[in-house]
Enzyme design. Structure first.
Site, PDB file in Angstrom:
ATOM      1  N   VAL A 235      33.173 -60.564-104.640  1.00 39.24           N
ATOM      2  CA  VAL A 235      33.845 -61.420-103.692  1.00 39.24           C
ATOM      3  C   VAL A 235      33.048 -61.551-102.493  1.00 39.24           C
ATOM      4  CG1 VAL A 235      36.279 -60.636-104.641  1.00 39.24           C
ATOM      5  CG2 VAL A 235      35.185 -59.441-103.008  1.00 39.24           C
ATOM      6  N   SER A 289      20.152 -59.361-106.754  1.00 40.53           N
ATOM      7  CA  SER A 289      19.416 -60.626-106.628  1.00 40.53           C
ATOM      8  C   SER A 289      19.182 -61.592-107.916  1.00 40.53           C
ATOM      9  CB  SER A 289      18.126 -60.410-105.787  1.00 40.53           C
ATOM     10  OG  SER A 289      17.146 -61.660-105.634  1.00 40.53           O
ATOM     11  N   LYS A 344      18.744 -54.733-100.062  1.00 41.07           N
ATOM     12  CA  LYS A 344      18.967 -56.182-100.426  1.00 41.07           C
ATOM     13  C   LYS A 344      18.889 -57.132 -99.467  1.00 41.07           C
ATOM     14  CE  LYS A 344      20.128 -59.626-102.863  1.00 41.07           C
ATOM     15  NZ  LYS A 344      20.598 -60.929-102.051  1.00 41.07           N
ATOM     16  N   HIS A 347      15.172 -57.553 -98.572  1.00 43.14           N
ATOM     17  CA  HIS A 347      14.838 -58.750 -99.697  1.00 43.14           C
ATOM     18  C   HIS A 347      15.151 -60.118 -99.124  1.00 43.14           C
ATOM     19  CE1 HIS A 347      15.913 -61.530-103.032  1.00 43.14           C
ATOM     20  NE2 HIS A 347      15.002 -60.787-103.800  1.00 43.14           N
ATOM     21  N   ASN A 348      16.175 -60.468 -98.713  1.00 43.09           N
ATOM     22  CA  ASN A 348      16.326 -61.703 -98.474  1.00 43.09           C
ATOM     23  C   ASN A 348      15.697 -62.055 -97.107  1.00 43.09           C
ATOM     24  OD1 ASN A 348      18.400 -61.328-100.348  1.00 43.09           O
ATOM     25  ND2 ASN A 348      20.111 -62.416 -99.025  1.00 43.09           N
ATOM     26  N   GLU A 351      12.374 -63.278 -98.442  1.00 43.81           N
ATOM     27  CA  GLU A 351      12.780 -64.307 -98.872  1.00 43.81           C
ATOM     28  C   GLU A 351      12.820 -65.653 -97.856  1.00 43.81           C
ATOM     29  OE1 GLU A 351      16.363 -64.540-101.548  1.00 43.81           O
ATOM     30  OE2 GLU A 351      17.138 -65.865-100.189  1.00 43.81           O
TER      31      GLU A 351
HETATM   32  C1  6PG Z   1      19.415 -63.625-103.963  1.00 41.95           C
HETATM   33  C2  6PG Z   1      19.297 -64.667-103.045  1.00 41.95           C
HETATM   34  C3  6PG Z   1      20.831 -64.598-102.640  1.00 41.95           C
HETATM   35  C4  6PG Z   1      21.447 -65.926-101.851  1.00 41.95           C
HETATM   36  C5  6PG Z   1      20.778 -65.839-100.513  1.00 41.95           C
HETATM   37  C6  6PG Z   1      21.016 -67.113 -99.733  1.00 41.95           C
HETATM   38  O1  6PG Z   1      18.628 -62.748-103.736  1.00 41.95           O
HETATM   39  O2  6PG Z   1      19.801 -64.057-105.147  1.00 41.95           O
HETATM   40  O3  6PG Z   1      19.025 -64.251-101.738  1.00 41.95           O
HETATM   41  O4  6PG Z   1      21.482 -63.543-102.180  1.00 41.95           O
HETATM   42  O5  6PG Z   1      20.936 -66.900-102.310  1.00 41.95           O
HETATM   43  O6  6PG Z   1      21.608 -65.006 -99.863  1.00 41.95           O
HETATM   44  O7  6PG Z   1      20.825 -66.798 -98.408  1.00 41.95           O
HETATM   45  P1  6PG Z   1      20.981 -67.971 -97.216  1.00 41.95           P
HETATM   46  O8  6PG Z   1      22.243 -68.852 -97.742  1.00 41.95           O
HETATM   47  O9  6PG Z   1      21.046 -67.086 -96.186  1.00 41.95           O
HETATM   48  O10 6PG Z   1      19.661 -68.703 -97.534  1.00 41.95           O
END
Ligand code: 6PG
Length: 623
Positions: A235, A289, A344, A347-348, A351
């Site tokens: 959620v 992720s 995590k 990780h983002n 990303e």
């Molecule tokens: C993942 C992604 C996922 C999500 C992001 C998008 O690892 O699968 O990171 O968690 O797509 O959180 O984040 P934003 O909307 O902040 O770009």
């Protein structure tokens, strides 16, 4: 299904049997109604029935059970041999429910009860005859009839091994993944009139998920799970997690485990772990992720919390996780407290910077070098074979090739980036921990700048700055600059995790984290594969032998890219952050002595001296 509700006289068989029959919507039969006249007279005269008296009566009840498809039958069924007659040759599920109570309690109840055929004097003979069943569902009659019925219902329903709450996009994909991996699953989605109705049941029907149980009643969902229960929440992060946890607490038993698979803030996860521990419940905060596709086919999973709780959920999480190149699950115990969600979050953050670097390359190639989206895609694709393969590189090339009629779709997408907050959290956490994650911050701020679309348009018309060509910069130079910028981005991300691990005493294994990021997740890449063995040396990425040569060779290209793009009027926040960090990090004598002198000048904040390594601080009267 036939349920015999058994126990001595006055144990509450009729009351409970009727409640059960109404809950299950099946016919109810009271065995007392099937006694022959002679038995009734014998009991009324104060004489106990013997085996011979009961035999015909038990055979009649067995015939009744054979005739009815479903029924609740109350019967004292005191002896094992009686129960054998009752269930003889029945070709359907048979359950015995034993209502257990002490002689004293039942005696008291009997003398309060009026008009029953069984005299109180016979109670002792009932207890004498009673052989307690070893396999029946046994419930104490000290509970209320309603509570007894609930307990029986709980025991009767077939149980699932794993529960998932929240059937949004990610939740549904994870459910299908769990079912595909033979997990006995219970699924729950809340009911909101006219908005979310029969969500779990409809999902089950749509995908023919026959083995899964679907609920929109939280109590029934919880009761359908084997203990210790393992319940995964998919959620929205934030207050919704606290609300569902509060609803769950009174329904759970000690030792049950809640797993939060959303992008929750690591400090919230720590708080939840601590507060649930007070209820003898476990909470695991796990990063998941890979987006919708990863959730369905195998995500990278980053669980943090108590190691004992992890051991219990490990078989389920490992089963659904992506597999690395050696076939091992891209799931590992990260560490205690909120460490799973911290990892995590970073990780983002990584990303964000990886995405921004590719966006800057697109900008430079498209408008500085005049390349078409398709030509840029060709260039990106060609880099895959040169050590730069990654999920984000691949999808960016695919995006650039996508057309809508004759137009490139990328030209139809508004240049205004959204975000859900994890890049922001990473930037804040880096700042709080005193670690310079400059590329993540630059990538986040680039999104913020983009969001001021109308102001940007206005400023553009006011200033009229033009972009000039950057033809002299080759795509090979861009490739090498990109290679180096990625190394710096990964260096910063892993060092941020190392800093948190040291600060919070989490003892995180950076090599294991790199390994579970090699598949399933958004930042999976060839570089990540290369990092696994080197991370074991506990050396920061920029110090690892393997990377030193790359850094030395690629630096001139990173400089060239920055000079060419900035002087041509392009904004390159992530590439400039990479170069600035590299230069700042590799200069043995920087400019911070000026800062220290200024601080001491106006605030007597004191400074250390290069000619005194004792750590002693000095103050100068500057005026
Ligand atoms: C993942 C992604 C996922 C999500 C992001 C998008 O690892 O699968 O990171 O968690 O797509 O959180 O984040 P934003 O909307 O902040 O770009």
């Amino acid at each position: 299904m036939i349920i015999f509700v058994m126990g001595v006289s006055a144990s509450g068989k009729t009351t409970v049997g009727k409640l059960l029959a109404s809950e299950l919507n099946v016919p109810f039969f009271d065995a007392d109604d099937f006694h022959p006249e002679v038995n009734l007279k014998k009991m009324a005269s104060g004489k106990a029935l013997n085996d011979e008296d009961r035999k015909g009566w038990l055979i009649t009840l067995n015939a009744l059970a054979k005739k009815e498809a479903k029924a609740i039958i109350t019967c004292s069924a005191l002896k094992e041999s009686y129960r054998n007659i009752l269930k003889e040759d029945l070709d359907k599920a048979v359950h015995f429910v034993y209502l257990k109570g002490s002689y004293e309690l039942i005696y008291d109840r009997m003398i309060e009860r009026e008009g029953h055929m069984m005299p109180v004097s016979l109670l002792q003979s009932q207890f004498d005859a009673l052989e307690e069943p070893s396999t029946a569902i046994t419930v104490s009659i000290e509970l209320s009839p309603q509570e007894i019925t609930e307990k029986i219902m709980k025991e009767l329903s077939p149980k699932s091994d794993f529960g998932l709450i929240g059937l949004g996009v990610m939740g549904k994909s994870l459910c299908r993944n769990l079912i595909n991996n033979n997990v006995e699953l219970a699924m729950y989605n809340r009911h909101i009139d006219g908005v979310e109705e029969r969500v779990a049941a409809n999902f089950k029907e749509e995908y023919a998920l026959d083995s899964a149980a679907a609920f929109d009643d939280l109590r029934q969902f919880v009761q359908a799970l084997n203990t210790p229960r393992k319940i995964m929440l998919m959620v929205s992060a934030g207050p919704a997690i606290d609300h569902i946890v509060q609803d769950l607490i009174p329904l759970l038993d000690a030792g049950d485990i809640i797993i939060d698979g959303g992008n929750s803030h690591y400090s919230d996860t720590k708080r939840r772990i601590d507060s649930l521990a007070e209820h003898n419940l476990h909470f695991i905060g796990t990063g998941v992720s890979g987006g919708e596709e990863g959730a369905l086919k195998g995500p990278s999973i980053m669980p943090g919390g108590h190691p004992d709780a992890y051991e219990q959920v490990k078989p389920f999480l490992e089963r659904i996780a992506a597999k690395d190149k050696d076939g091992l699950p891209c799931c590992t115990y990260i560490g205690p407290a909120g460490s799973g969600h911290f990892v995590k979050m970073v990780h983002n953050g990584i990303e964000y910077a990886e995405m921004q670097l590719l966006a800057e390359i697109y900008q430079l190639c498209r408008f500085g070098k005049g390349m078409s989206p398709e030509q840029i895609a060709d260039v990106l694709d060609s880099w895959k074979a040169d050590g730069l393969d990654s999920f984000l590189l691949e999808i960016t090339a695919n995006i650039l090739r996508k057309k809508e009629d004759d137009a490139y779709l990328i030209d139809l997408i508004l240049d205004k980036a959204g975000n859900k907050g994890t890049g922001n959290w990473t930037t804040v956490a880096a700042s709080q921990l005193g670690y310079p994650a400059t590329m993540i911050t630059a990538a986040l701020y680039a999104r913020y700048v983009s969001s001021y679309k109308s102001s940007r348009e206005e400023a553009s018309s006011v200033f009229g700055f033009e972009n000039s060509a950057v033809q002299a910069l080759s795509t090979d130079a861009i490739k090498e600059a990109y290679r180096l910028a990625r190394i710096i981005n990964h260096h910063q991300g892993f060092e941020l995790i190392r800093t948190a691990s040291d600060t919070f005493e989490w003892s995180l294994d950076l090599s294991a984290i790199a390994r579970i990021w090699t598949n399933g997740c958004i930042i999976r890449s060839e570089l990540m594969e290369q990092l696994i063995p080197s991370m074991n040396a506990h050396a920061a990425i920029l110090h690892q032998n393997k990377q030193v040569k790359t850094v030395q060779d690629a630096r001139e290209h990173l400089i060239a890219l920055n000079i060419a793009s900035l002087s041509a009027g392009f904004s390159m926040p992530c590439f400039t952050a990479a170069l600035n960090f590299l230069h700042g990090y590799t200069e043995s004598r920087g400019s911070a002595n000026i800062i220290q002198a200024q601080r001491d000048y106006f605030g007597a904040h004191r400074y250390e001296r290069v000619d005194d390594s004792s750590g002693k601080t000095y103050h100068t009267n500057w005026i």
